[in-house]
Design an enzyme around this catalytic site. Sequence first.
Site, mmCIF file in Angstrom:
data_model
loop_
_atom_site.group_PDB
_atom_site.id
_atom_site.type_symbol
_atom_site.label_atom_id
_atom_site.label_comp_id
_atom_site.label_asym_id
_atom_site.label_seq_id
_atom_site.Cartn_x
_atom_site.Cartn_y
_atom_site.Cartn_z
ATOM 1 N N LYS A 76 71.555 20.496 61.808
ATOM 2 C CA LYS A 76 72.951 20.495 62.267
ATOM 3 C C LYS A 76 73.881 20.549 61.048
ATOM 4 C CE LYS A 76 75.924 17.581 65.234
ATOM 5 N NZ LYS A 76 75.972 16.316 65.999
ATOM 6 N N SER A 151 77.140 16.929 70.868
ATOM 7 C CA SER A 151 77.666 17.884 69.931
ATOM 8 C C SER A 151 76.613 18.670 69.169
ATOM 9 C CB SER A 151 78.553 17.154 68.923
ATOM 10 O OG SER A 151 77.765 16.226 68.175
ATOM 11 N N SER A 175 74.876 12.619 71.347
ATOM 12 C CA SER A 175 74.815 14.026 70.929
ATOM 13 C C SER A 175 73.444 14.581 70.624
ATOM 14 C CB SER A 175 75.692 14.244 69.708
ATOM 15 O OG SER A 175 77.021 14.338 70.115
HETATM 16 N N1 GLN Z 1 80.047 13.385 73.237
HETATM 17 C C1 GLN Z 1 80.342 12.207 72.458
HETATM 18 C C2 GLN Z 1 81.658 12.364 71.752
HETATM 19 O O1 GLN Z 1 82.261 13.380 71.906
HETATM 20 C C3 GLN Z 1 79.206 11.941 71.519
HETATM 21 C C4 GLN Z 1 79.305 12.642 70.239
HETATM 22 C C5 GLN Z 1 78.171 12.382 69.317
HETATM 23 O O2 GLN Z 1 77.205 11.691 69.668
HETATM 24 N N2 GLN Z 1 78.313 12.902 68.099
HETATM 25 O O3 GLN Z 1 82.081 11.477 71.063
#
Ligand code: GLN
Length: 475
Positions: A76, A151, A175
């Site tokens: 990532k 994400s 995420s």
């Molecule tokens: N979807 C969550 C957010 O937008 C989790 C993001 C993540 O785990 N990086 O904060």
Amino acid sequence: MLPYNSHTEKINLIENGSISLVENVKFFLEEIDKRKNLNCFLDVYSENALSDAKIIEAKIKSKSAGKLAGMAVAVKDVFSIKGKRMTCGSKILKSFVPLYTATAIQKLIDEDAIIIGKTNLDEFAMGSSNENSAFGSVKNPINEEFVPGGSSGGSAAAVAANLCDASIGTDTGGSVRQPAAFCGLYGLKPTYGRISRFGLTAFASSFDTVGIFAKNIEDTKLLLDTMSGKDEKDSTSVDFSEAEKKSEMKSSLKIGVLSVIINHAISPEIKQKYLETIDNLKKFGHEIVYIDLPNSKYSIATYYILTTAEASSNLARFDGARYGERSTVSASLQEMYINSRTEGFGKEVKRRIMLGTYVLSSGYYDAYYRKAQKVRRIIKNDFDKCFKKADTILIPTTPTPPFRLGEKVDDPLSMYLSDVYTTTANLAGIPGLNIPVGNNSEGLPVGVQLLADQFNERILMKIARDLNSISRIFG
Ligand code: GLN
């Protein structure tokens, strides 16, 4: 299809000459090219990957290769790799090149993994659908009209589309587990502190963890073991491997399941798979105990207060002076900061900086930030109570199957609610694993989530293996 199901099988095939590592890496590079429309990769390291493959192939043949020899891993794009661009999915870092390599990634390289490229993501890891990237959305390879989750959507889609063997993501609130559920993969969020965060761009430092996407549990474990451990460059990292080896593992475990499936609108198909999984675990001789997480209804609110607060502080460093892009049209220093941030950050990142600044501001600190810290502790206490009754907890990973691209972009609250089952683990610092358990009626993947007490990842792996063998026995 790849002629192997796990890394061990791959190594055996290379050792006995049945497959060539160079050909294998060429295959991945060609597939990446063919499936460009998925938009999984931001950068592909074709030349490096091929030259590494040649060297590592020779090492495998001479039995001098590392544990991850030849595993093609995508990373990532929030991790630093020395000399390679790191964008964090943001315009503000579109041509930023770091000077050092993240510890977790260095550990993979030291064990002869091949880093095949950097994957697309929601900007600064903020999002649940990969639609917040400055470099465009990622599509779900199983059905391109749907989101891959976020994400770490690029990392999940890359593995699901067979563009690499495994990938690395980050999990601050779900995420890794949520995109793993949406793409039909194993997705592990380890205990906070198990893997060093050095070289990982901070979103919410007390929540961020390095996570793993893989097609099977053996590869997940191999990657976890390789990356784990104390790192002097991250004071929150912990070495737990010795303590873990000493603890024994029972064959029949107590599995905590929710006596009431949380308040939230859960799709009937997800509920059905969750109940089926409970039945399968009973068949395996595990005992089901009912648990309650009474305060998990506050998890989304608590998560968004605390993570936006931390993000607003962490992202202050992107100011046009120290990192990344600088606006060229400013008349003063103050204006340069404002313009660089206005031009460089996307809508969701700006929303979170504003929310975070608000909850930390002197008039509201006690009402929001301090209170949320207290609720975080109460949520952790709920888990401590549960783990006195149960060895592990089974809950859904997501309330719904993958949704369509564009479906939630204008409704941030409904987007945030897709993390209703994942954020609690980050609030409590405990590990969680998404286990793929089949498809819904539209052929889209469904996952369930196992949670364990801190540093007890081994239990997650054991139950995942049991479920895997059950699906082989019972179909
Ligand atoms: N979807 C969550 C957010 O937008 C989790 C993001 C993540 O785990 N990086 O904060």
